[in-house]
Design a protein around this motif. Structure first.
Motif, PDB file in Angstrom:
ATOM      1  N   PHE A  44       7.505  -2.404  -9.613  1.00 31.93           N
ATOM      2  CA  PHE A  44       7.787  -3.567  -9.235  1.00 31.93           C
ATOM      3  C   PHE A  44       9.201  -3.775  -9.833  1.00 31.93           C
ATOM      4  N   GLY A  45       9.827  -4.940  -9.323  1.00 30.29           N
ATOM      5  CA  GLY A  45      11.086  -5.310  -9.866  1.00 30.29           C
ATOM      6  C   GLY A  45      12.152  -4.364 -10.031  1.00 30.29           C
ATOM      7  N   ASP A  46      13.017  -4.261 -11.081  1.00 31.03           N
ATOM      8  CA  ASP A  46      14.087  -3.315 -11.265  1.00 31.03           C
ATOM      9  C   ASP A  46      13.470  -2.204 -11.913  1.00 31.03           C
ATOM     10  N   LEU A  67      -4.256  -7.238  -4.744  1.00 32.01           N
ATOM     11  CA  LEU A  67      -3.672  -8.462  -4.225  1.00 32.01           C
ATOM     12  C   LEU A  67      -3.554  -9.335  -5.378  1.00 32.01           C
ATOM     13  N   ARG A  68      -4.512  -9.212  -6.389  1.00 32.87           N
ATOM     14  CA  ARG A  68      -4.555 -10.114  -7.692  1.00 32.87           C
ATOM     15  C   ARG A  68      -2.995  -9.727  -8.458  1.00 32.87           C
ATOM     16  N   THR A  69      -2.711  -8.165  -8.458  1.00 32.62           N
ATOM     17  CA  THR A  69      -1.748  -7.770  -9.234  1.00 32.62           C
ATOM     18  C   THR A  69      -0.303  -8.457  -8.522  1.00 32.62           C
ATOM     19  N   LEU A  70      -0.279  -8.192  -7.334  1.00 35.14           N
ATOM     20  CA  LEU A  70       0.718  -8.676  -6.446  1.00 35.14           C
ATOM     21  C   LEU A  70       0.962 -10.344  -6.596  1.00 35.14           C
ATOM     22  N   THR A  71       0.085 -10.930  -7.013  1.00 35.68           N
ATOM     23  CA  THR A  71       0.174 -12.653  -7.033  1.00 35.68           C
ATOM     24  C   THR A  71       0.051 -13.240  -8.398  1.00 35.68           C
ATOM     25  N   ASP A  72      -0.326 -12.362  -9.473  1.00 39.28           N
ATOM     26  CA  ASP A  72      -0.443 -13.005 -10.743  1.00 39.28           C
ATOM     27  C   ASP A  72      -0.120 -12.058 -12.084  1.00 39.28           C
ATOM     28  N   GLY A  73      -0.032 -12.623 -12.922  1.00 40.72           N
ATOM     29  CA  GLY A  73       0.163 -11.725 -13.948  1.00 40.72           C
ATOM     30  C   GLY A  73       1.511 -10.866 -14.219  1.00 40.72           C
ATOM     31  N   GLU A  74       1.568  -9.668 -15.091  1.00 38.92           N
ATOM     32  CA  GLU A  74       2.739  -9.195 -15.473  1.00 38.92           C
ATOM     33  C   GLU A  74       3.475  -8.511 -13.834  1.00 38.92           C
ATOM     34  N   GLY A  75       2.782  -7.839 -13.088  1.00 39.63           N
ATOM     35  CA  GLY A  75       3.253  -7.509 -11.906  1.00 39.63           C
ATOM     36  C   GLY A  75       3.345  -8.312 -10.745  1.00 39.63           C
ATOM     37  N   LYS A  76       3.475  -9.431 -10.829  1.00 43.73           N
ATOM     38  CA  LYS A  76       3.504 -10.371  -9.946  1.00 43.73           C
ATOM     39  C   LYS A  76       4.900 -10.472  -9.108  1.00 43.73           C
ATOM     40  N   VAL A  77       4.943 -10.345  -7.748  1.00 50.91           N
ATOM     41  CA  VAL A  77       5.986 -10.433  -6.887  1.00 50.91           C
ATOM     42  C   VAL A  77       6.192 -11.392  -5.974  1.00 50.91           C
TER      43      VAL A  77
END
Length: 400
Positions: A44-46, A67-77
């Motif tokens: 994710f990100g750069d 879905l949790r990773t996409l919306t919460d924590g370090e990997g949130k986008v």
């Protein structure tokens, strides 16, 4: 519109979150070893990367984790699941029932279930992904994008096998072709690079661990190398490709093999791996060839020769060629394979420029000589964009 793109396999789950209007990719990743122990690799990100080792007993737990990773924590986008407006699913086999992408409904799922005998390893996982997304994200539109759809424009004389006709009418035994989203994307990009939308004759070589070639006339597929299943056609990483039926039956009788054992051998133990005895990864086999391994040399020669045979036959089918395209992991990155394939095709108007061919780039480019009658393109494929774009068009009502 943010589209969640899902490619559900038997024990893995690839995904992307993309805005097809801006082509902005917010995240990409894969869940592996589902049902064994489980690992999530999330980018994710750069260029940031996140790896999570966690139990995923089923695909449902895997999708919940994504879905949790996409919306919460370090990997949130994104802030919440509400920011996902639609889900686009890769669907491997649509038979003759689906000639284009469709909104997922109960009827679509029931039809896909009837097609499971044509793709017993892939369709059940694709269907599972659709049903889980409907459960976890109720009310959000789901779209199925079929690998086989692009090839449904083949004429009957190209897709039929010369078996008794009732084998087709009773069981649907015919060529269907695969990698359709890639062949569509690359051929369409090539038409743009030619600056010619009409009277175009394009050959696409999608070369990777799985490989196929297509002949595309005026944007429509008229023939492709894969058949009823993905084992037909080119020699691939572990797949045998074209093998005579007599050779298969003789091998079965000599080895005392069952049908399932034979299919396992032809799908998982043949191709580049079977010939080289070293690896299914062409990069390792090319290294072996450079070190003097004769079986690695044979595997490389066979790979290139098989591709060249299909290219030649499709030049005949198209009555000429305007562009030969290379894509996929091998097609985009192996200058040597492109060079060997194109060697001796001067009479067909295909002249490769060695300097351009050996110049590395991750962008679409022309590697033909200036005097070449036809162009030779290297075009990075983008199957995920096709899935996201089709999903956006259908959900937005742009495709009726």
């Amino acid at each position: 519109m943010n589209v969640f793109i899902l490619n559900a396999g038997s024990s893995s789950l690839k995904y992307q979150l993309m805005n097809p209007v801006t082509k902005n990719v917010l995240a990409v990743g894969i869940c592996e070893r589902i049902g064994i122990d489980g690992v999530l690799k999330h980018e994710f990100g750069d260029g940031q990367e996140l790896k999570i080792d966690v139990s995923m007993p089923t695909h449902k737990e895997a999708i919940e984790l994504v879905l949790r990773t996409l919306t919460d924590g370090e990997g949130k986008v994104i802030d919440s699941i509400d920011d996902i407006e639609a889900i686009g699913h890769r669907a491997v086999h649509g038979g003759e029932e689906f000639a284009s992408s469709v909104m997922v409904t109960e009827k679509v799922i029931e039809t896909m279930k009837k097609l499971i005998p044509l793709a017993p390893l892939h369709n059940p996982a694709n269907i599972m992904g659709m049903e889980i997304c409907q459960e976890l994200m109720p009310g959000k539109p789901n779209v199925a994008v079929f690998d086989t759809a692009f090839h449904q424009t083949m004429p009957d004389y190209a897709y039929m096998y010369a078996l008794p006709y009732d084998q087709y009418t009773k069981h649907g035994i015919r060529k269907y072709g695969f990698h359709g989203t890639s062949h569509f994307f690359v051929s369409n990009e090539a038409r743009g690079m030619l600056d010619k939308k009409h009277n175009t004759r394009i050959i696409v070589c999608h070369l990777g661990n799985g490989s196929s070639v297509s002949a595309v006339l005026n944007g429509k597929c008229i023939d492709t190398s894969m058949g009823l299943t993905p084992v037909q056609g080119l020699m691939m990483g572990t797949r045998a490709g074209d093998v005579g039926a007599g050779a298969i039956s003789f091998m079965m009788s000599q080895e005392g093999m069952t049908i399932n054992e034979t299919l396992d051998l032809m799908n998982k133990k043949s191709g580049i791996l079977g010939i080289s005895g070293k690896s299914s990864d062409l990069r390792e086999v090319l290294d072996g060839m450079q070190e003097g391994d004769d079986r690695c040399r044979l595997a490389v020669d066979m790979v290139a020769y098989n591709i060249k045979k299909y290219v030649g036959s499709y030049v005949a089918a198209l009555d000429g060629v305007d562009a030969l395209c290379f894509t996929g992991g091998i097609g985009e990155n192996s200058a040597l394979i492109r060079e060997i394939v194109c060697a001796g095709l001067d009479g067909m108007g295909l002249n490769i420029d060695p300097t351009k061919n050996n110049k590395r780039s991750n962008k679409a480019r022309d590697i033909a000589t200036n005097s070449s009658a036809a162009r030779i393109f290297v075009i990075p494929t983008n199957e995920e964009y096709v899935i996201a774009s089709d999903t956006y068009k259908i959900v937005s009502g742009l495709e009726k």
